[in-house]
Scaffold this active site. Sequence first.
Site, mmCIF file in Angstrom:
data_model
loop_
_atom_site.group_PDB
_atom_site.id
_atom_site.type_symbol
_atom_site.label_atom_id
_atom_site.label_comp_id
_atom_site.label_asym_id
_atom_site.label_seq_id
_atom_site.Cartn_x
_atom_site.Cartn_y
_atom_site.Cartn_z
ATOM 1 N N GLY A 20 1.726 7.806 2.826
ATOM 2 C CA GLY A 20 1.794 6.887 3.958
ATOM 3 C C GLY A 20 0.494 6.966 4.729
ATOM 4 O O GLY A 20 -0.461 6.236 4.442
ATOM 5 N N SER A 21 0.420 7.916 5.687
ATOM 6 C CA SER A 21 -0.820 8.071 6.456
ATOM 7 C C SER A 21 -1.995 8.375 5.533
ATOM 8 O O SER A 21 -3.105 7.878 5.735
ATOM 9 C CB SER A 21 -0.659 9.202 7.480
ATOM 10 N N ILE A 26 7.764 -2.184 2.382
ATOM 11 C CA ILE A 26 6.856 -3.331 2.304
ATOM 12 C C ILE A 26 7.454 -4.544 3.025
ATOM 13 O O ILE A 26 8.499 -5.071 2.632
ATOM 14 C CB ILE A 26 6.543 -3.678 0.827
ATOM 15 N N GLU A 59 1.002 0.204 10.006
ATOM 16 C CA GLU A 59 -0.463 0.007 9.919
ATOM 17 C C GLU A 59 -1.229 1.165 10.561
ATOM 18 O O GLU A 59 -2.248 0.966 11.220
ATOM 19 C CB GLU A 59 -0.865 -1.353 10.498
ATOM 20 N N LEU A 105 0.832 -1.206 0.000
ATOM 21 C CA LEU A 105 0.000 0.000 0.000
ATOM 22 C C LEU A 105 0.866 1.255 0.000
ATOM 23 O O LEU A 105 0.725 2.129 -0.861
ATOM 24 C CB LEU A 105 -0.911 -0.011 1.243
ATOM 25 N N THR A 106 1.794 1.353 0.959
ATOM 26 C CA THR A 106 2.572 2.579 1.172
ATOM 27 C C THR A 106 3.476 2.890 -0.025
ATOM 28 O O THR A 106 4.067 1.993 -0.616
ATOM 29 C CB THR A 106 3.435 2.426 2.437
ATOM 30 N N GLU A 107 3.579 4.189 -0.343
ATOM 31 C CA GLU A 107 4.475 4.639 -1.424
ATOM 32 C C GLU A 107 5.397 5.728 -0.869
ATOM 33 O O GLU A 107 5.154 6.257 0.218
ATOM 34 C CB GLU A 107 3.639 5.194 -2.587
ATOM 35 N N HIS A 119 17.318 -2.905 33.786
ATOM 36 C CA HIS A 119 18.575 -3.639 33.546
ATOM 37 C C HIS A 119 19.815 -2.747 33.693
ATOM 38 O O HIS A 119 20.946 -3.256 33.586
ATOM 39 C CB HIS A 119 18.581 -4.251 32.137
HETATM 40 C C1 LIG Z 1 9.328 -1.653 9.146
HETATM 41 C C2 LIG Z 1 8.138 -1.171 8.398
HETATM 42 C C3 LIG Z 1 7.264 -2.093 7.837
HETATM 43 C C4 LIG Z 1 6.173 -1.649 7.076
HETATM 44 N N1 LIG Z 1 5.382 -2.576 6.433
HETATM 45 C C5 LIG Z 1 4.452 -2.144 5.531
HETATM 46 C C6 LIG Z 1 3.753 -3.074 4.696
HETATM 47 O O1 LIG Z 1 3.937 -4.295 4.793
HETATM 48 N N2 LIG Z 1 2.889 -2.590 3.759
HETATM 49 C C7 LIG Z 1 2.654 -1.255 3.615
HETATM 50 O O2 LIG Z 1 1.868 -0.881 2.746
HETATM 51 N N3 LIG Z 1 3.282 -0.336 4.412
HETATM 52 C C8 LIG Z 1 4.182 -0.758 5.355
HETATM 53 N N4 LIG Z 1 4.856 0.156 6.142
HETATM 54 C C9 LIG Z 1 4.556 1.566 6.001
HETATM 55 C C10 LIG Z 1 3.825 2.157 7.215
HETATM 56 O O3 LIG Z 1 2.509 1.699 7.252
HETATM 57 C C11 LIG Z 1 3.941 3.695 7.099
HETATM 58 O O4 LIG Z 1 5.303 4.024 7.371
HETATM 59 C C12 LIG Z 1 3.020 4.404 8.068
HETATM 60 O O5 LIG Z 1 1.668 4.236 7.688
HETATM 61 C C13 LIG Z 1 3.318 5.922 8.150
HETATM 62 O O6 LIG Z 1 3.438 6.482 6.877
HETATM 63 P P1 LIG Z 1 4.712 7.399 6.529
HETATM 64 O O7 LIG Z 1 5.913 6.610 6.885
HETATM 65 O O8 LIG Z 1 4.579 7.869 5.124
HETATM 66 O O9 LIG Z 1 4.617 8.619 7.520
HETATM 67 P P2 LIG Z 1 3.784 9.976 7.284
HETATM 68 O O10 LIG Z 1 2.400 9.651 6.898
HETATM 69 O O11 LIG Z 1 4.562 10.873 6.385
HETATM 70 O O12 LIG Z 1 3.775 10.571 8.750
HETATM 71 C C14 LIG Z 1 4.814 11.380 9.297
HETATM 72 C C15 LIG Z 1 4.296 11.932 10.635
HETATM 73 O O13 LIG Z 1 3.162 12.794 10.408
HETATM 74 C C16 LIG Z 1 2.074 12.333 11.176
HETATM 75 N N5 LIG Z 1 0.823 12.605 10.463
HETATM 76 C C17 LIG Z 1 0.527 12.295 9.186
HETATM 77 N N6 LIG Z 1 -0.722 12.703 8.883
HETATM 78 C C18 LIG Z 1 -1.232 13.260 10.012
HETATM 79 C C19 LIG Z 1 -2.475 13.878 10.355
HETATM 80 N N7 LIG Z 1 -3.476 13.989 9.477
HETATM 81 N N8 LIG Z 1 -2.616 14.368 11.611
HETATM 82 C C20 LIG Z 1 -1.619 14.263 12.521
HETATM 83 N N9 LIG Z 1 -0.427 13.702 12.253
HETATM 84 C C21 LIG Z 1 -0.228 13.206 11.016
HETATM 85 C C22 LIG Z 1 2.302 10.842 11.372
HETATM 86 O O14 LIG Z 1 1.575 10.332 12.475
HETATM 87 C C23 LIG Z 1 3.817 10.827 11.579
HETATM 88 O O15 LIG Z 1 4.112 11.177 12.908
HETATM 89 C C24 LIG Z 1 5.916 -0.268 6.943
HETATM 90 C C25 LIG Z 1 6.788 0.661 7.553
HETATM 91 C C26 LIG Z 1 7.884 0.223 8.241
HETATM 92 C C27 LIG Z 1 8.837 1.260 8.820
#
Ligand SMILES: Cc1cc2nc3c(=O)[nH]c(=O)nc-3n(C[C@H](O)[C@H](O)[C@H](O)COP(=O)(O)OP(=O)(O)OC[C@H]3O[C@@H](n4cnc5c(N)ncnc54)[C@H](O)[C@@H]3O)c2cc1C
Length: 386
Positions: free
Chosen positions: A131-132, A157, A364, A125-127, A339
């Site tokens: 993200g959010s 991913i 997620e 899903l994520t690009e 610890h």
């Molecule tokens: C180890 C790992 C495994 C993952 N596995 C998967 C996977 O299997 N499949 C997949 O699709 N994705 C996966 N992800 C992606 C993950 O779901 C996203 O990183 C996450 O949803 C946050 O998106 P972002 O990193 O773009 O952060 P951003 O959305 O850019 O957020 C940055 C900050 O802004 C805040 N923020 C954003 N919007 C708002 C708002 N409207 N109001 C208040 N605060 C806000 C966020 O809470 C965060 O603190 C994974 C990520 C990691 C690190």
Amino acid sequence: MDFDLTDEQRQIRETLAAFAEREIKPHSAEWDRNEHFPREVVEKLGALGFIGVSFAEKYGGGGADTLSQVLVVEGLSRYDASVGLTCAAHMSLGSGHIALFASEEQKARYLPDLVSAKKLAAWCLTEPDSGSDAAALRTSAVRDGDHYVINGSKLFITNGNVAEVLVVMARTDPSRGHDGISAFIVERGMPGLSNGRKIEKLGMRASDTAEVIFENLSVPASNLIGEPGQGFRPQTVSVLEGGRIGIAGFAAGIARGALEDSIAYARERRQFGKPIADFQAIQWMLADMATRIDAAWMLTCRAAKLRDARRPFGREAAMAKLCASEAAMWATTKAVQIHGGYGYVTDFPVERYMRDAKIAEIGEGTSEVQRMIIAKSILRDGATPA
Ligand SMILES: Cc1cc2nc3c(=O)[nH]c(=O)nc-3n(C[C@H](O)[C@H](O)[C@H](O)COP(=O)(O)OP(=O)(O)OC[C@H]3O[C@@H](n4cnc5c(N)ncnc54)[C@H](O)[C@@H]3O)c2cc1C
């Protein structure tokens, strides 16, 4: 609501713990240090029926309830969060999406090998720029005869380098926002599918995290899940709601590990002529850890039971995920404190627990996103759950 485990659930917990003590615990530090992805362990978990526990029996699963699957994720994460996340992403996201929304023909084709973990699943899903705000994704899927041509890329991913089956969300109609997104089943080996740079991480170092790239990837139209435009609503929203119960269990498992190790250490370690467990400052940390972990686990059980009762559970899943992930981060930080210097070095696993716990507050849906979901629900429906 009854929070007691059934006999079958207790048996899952006990047999899984015995497996993890034997096959996982002795190797976790090394896998973390060397970023080794222990595929062989996931295959064994599949052969023993843990991976398929909650999938339908006709695909080789155990037909058990949601809580049984959460117990598997919790029980693995107590020993090795990377293995826990690998299995959670495989079961709840990739395979879970197919189990929930794919056609009978697609399920019969893909689920048996996923349920047995002969093949692994990833959920894309994520690009890089979404993200959010996941529905802002830009990966495109354009119909071309009896195929769709997918272009774009996905980031972060889980299982993205190692999965044979990938569920990919892509935009089929740029004019329709949330409702212009569709989900596709992509297979490893299809020309146009590749992986990008290696992603190095703070924690979860034995879990595979990848950039996935689609360059004129041609996917049969028969691999579309459901109808065009259903990829985000209802599919992604529903998969994420279920996935959050799994991540709550994942976080609860890490937190339990931190507490159990801290209790053992506090009994052993002596300062000022007595075990540090005799000091009230240490006792209060242990008491607060236990209380937060119990609260998180009860919220997790509630969300799982609501899901199985086919009642709305989105708010409750968000609460469980929020509470459990913050409990895990807090408890693992306290475990390091208990610890002392030994908590800060790699001789003991608590520093790994702390590094691993952080992902639960991000993946997620971040904690901020969970609070948005909960706030929207209580402002719309009131404070008392339906
Ligand atoms: C180890 C790992 C495994 C993952 N596995 C998967 C996977 O299997 N499949 C997949 O699709 N994705 C996966 N992800 C992606 C993950 O779901 C996203 O990183 C996450 O949803 C946050 O998106 P972002 O990193 O773009 O952060 P951003 O959305 O850019 O957020 C940055 C900050 O802004 C805040 N923020 C954003 N919007 C708002 C708002 N409207 N109001 C208040 N605060 C806000 C966020 O809470 C965060 O603190 C994974 C990520 C990691 C690190």
